[in-house]
Design an enzyme around this catalytic site. Sequence first.
Site, short mmCIF file in Angstrom:
data_model
loop_
_atom_site.label_atom_id
_atom_site.label_comp_id
_atom_site.label_asym_id
_atom_site.label_seq_id
_atom_site.Cartn_x
_atom_site.Cartn_y
_atom_site.Cartn_z
N HIS A 1 16.13 -85.22 -16.20
CA HIS A 1 15.21 -84.21 -17.09
C HIS A 1 14.15 -83.58 -16.01
O HIS A 1 13.71 -84.27 -14.97
CB HIS A 1 14.72 -84.79 -18.30
CG HIS A 1 13.69 -85.89 -18.10
ND1 HIS A 1 12.38 -85.64 -17.37
CD2 HIS A 1 14.00 -87.25 -18.12
CE1 HIS A 1 11.71 -86.97 -17.40
NE2 HIS A 1 12.84 -87.73 -17.54
N ARG B 1 12.52 -84.92 -23.95
CA ARG B 1 12.60 -84.18 -22.51
C ARG B 1 13.90 -84.13 -21.84
O ARG B 1 14.22 -83.40 -21.09
CB ARG B 1 11.63 -85.16 -21.58
CG ARG B 1 11.98 -86.82 -21.50
CD ARG B 1 11.12 -87.46 -20.93
NE ARG B 1 11.13 -88.76 -20.41
CZ ARG B 1 11.26 -89.87 -21.31
NH1 ARG B 1 10.83 -89.72 -22.68
NH2 ARG B 1 11.51 -91.14 -20.96
N GLU C 1 16.31 -93.50 -21.13
CA GLU C 1 15.74 -94.09 -20.14
C GLU C 1 15.53 -95.51 -20.25
O GLU C 1 15.76 -96.07 -21.21
CB GLU C 1 14.26 -93.52 -19.87
CG GLU C 1 13.17 -94.13 -18.86
CD GLU C 1 13.85 -93.99 -17.35
OE1 GLU C 1 14.86 -94.61 -17.12
OE2 GLU C 1 13.11 -93.19 -16.58
N LYS D 1 0.39 -96.11 -14.35
CA LYS D 1 0.93 -96.91 -13.20
C LYS D 1 -0.33 -97.23 -12.29
O LYS D 1 0.07 -98.34 -11.67
CB LYS D 1 2.14 -96.09 -12.54
CG LYS D 1 3.23 -95.88 -13.34
CD LYS D 1 4.29 -94.77 -12.79
CE LYS D 1 5.45 -94.43 -13.62
NZ LYS D 1 6.37 -93.47 -13.07
N HIS E 1 17.96 -89.83 -17.44
CA HIS E 1 16.60 -90.23 -17.06
C HIS E 1 16.80 -90.73 -15.53
O HIS E 1 17.95 -91.06 -15.24
CB HIS E 1 16.22 -90.97 -18.16
CG HIS E 1 16.05 -90.45 -19.43
ND1 HIS E 1 14.72 -89.90 -19.81
CD2 HIS E 1 16.98 -90.23 -20.41
CE1 HIS E 1 15.02 -89.39 -21.00
NE2 HIS E 1 16.31 -89.74 -21.34
#
Length: 228
Positions: free
Chosen positions: A9, A60, A87, A98, A182
């Site tokens: 995506h 998405r 995903e 992150k 994903h």
Amino acid sequence: MYKLVLIRHGESEWNKANFFTGWTDIDLSDKGIEEAQNAGRLLKEAQFAFDVAYTSYLKRAIKTLDYVLEEMDLLWIPVYKAWQLNERHYGALQGLSKTTVAQRYGEEQVKLWRRSYNELPPALTKDDKRYPIYDAKYRDIDDEFIPLTESLKETAIRVKYYWNREIKTQIKKGNNVLIVAHGNSLRALLKFLDNLTPGEIIDLDIPTGDPLVYMLDKQLHPVDKYYL
């Protein structure tokens, strides 16, 4: 010889913000919309056509597929949505930066959580609002299949199951298949298509919005692959 096209995506809002996303249903960014439209234009210019398309339950990926098919004037073809193409579920890391997670646990641990084959991120608890069982999209799925966290290995099990049950049959019928999914569900697919080792999968990355073309023989073994 069969052709299979895979697309990760377009960039999502959380890709842009550098958050762990997983099964969180985040929309495309403006850049992601442009990537999806460009993928459709590239495929049309290269004279690709599809008989059937597959995507996940997450918008998405769904919207990326819609933009691609619109550019190709193929919105009419059958589209199948499967949670097995979602995903990888990042457990309790979902929704966290992150950068912040790396500061807390270290870069090496974060790399293992993100890239390795067997490493499990910290799990959700069943009373956590992020647990997918509370999402209407998954109301018809047995609780035993709803993850609290996943390694890439576990993601690969569900992707391979759906590939064998559904997608492989369509390809062997001679249908041209497009899969929009994903980063990690596609990494899982490529692991068994390309027969990669757990060590090799660590460095495999799939860019957003770039069509990846596989040429497959009669046994669905890759004989060539390339990005448009």
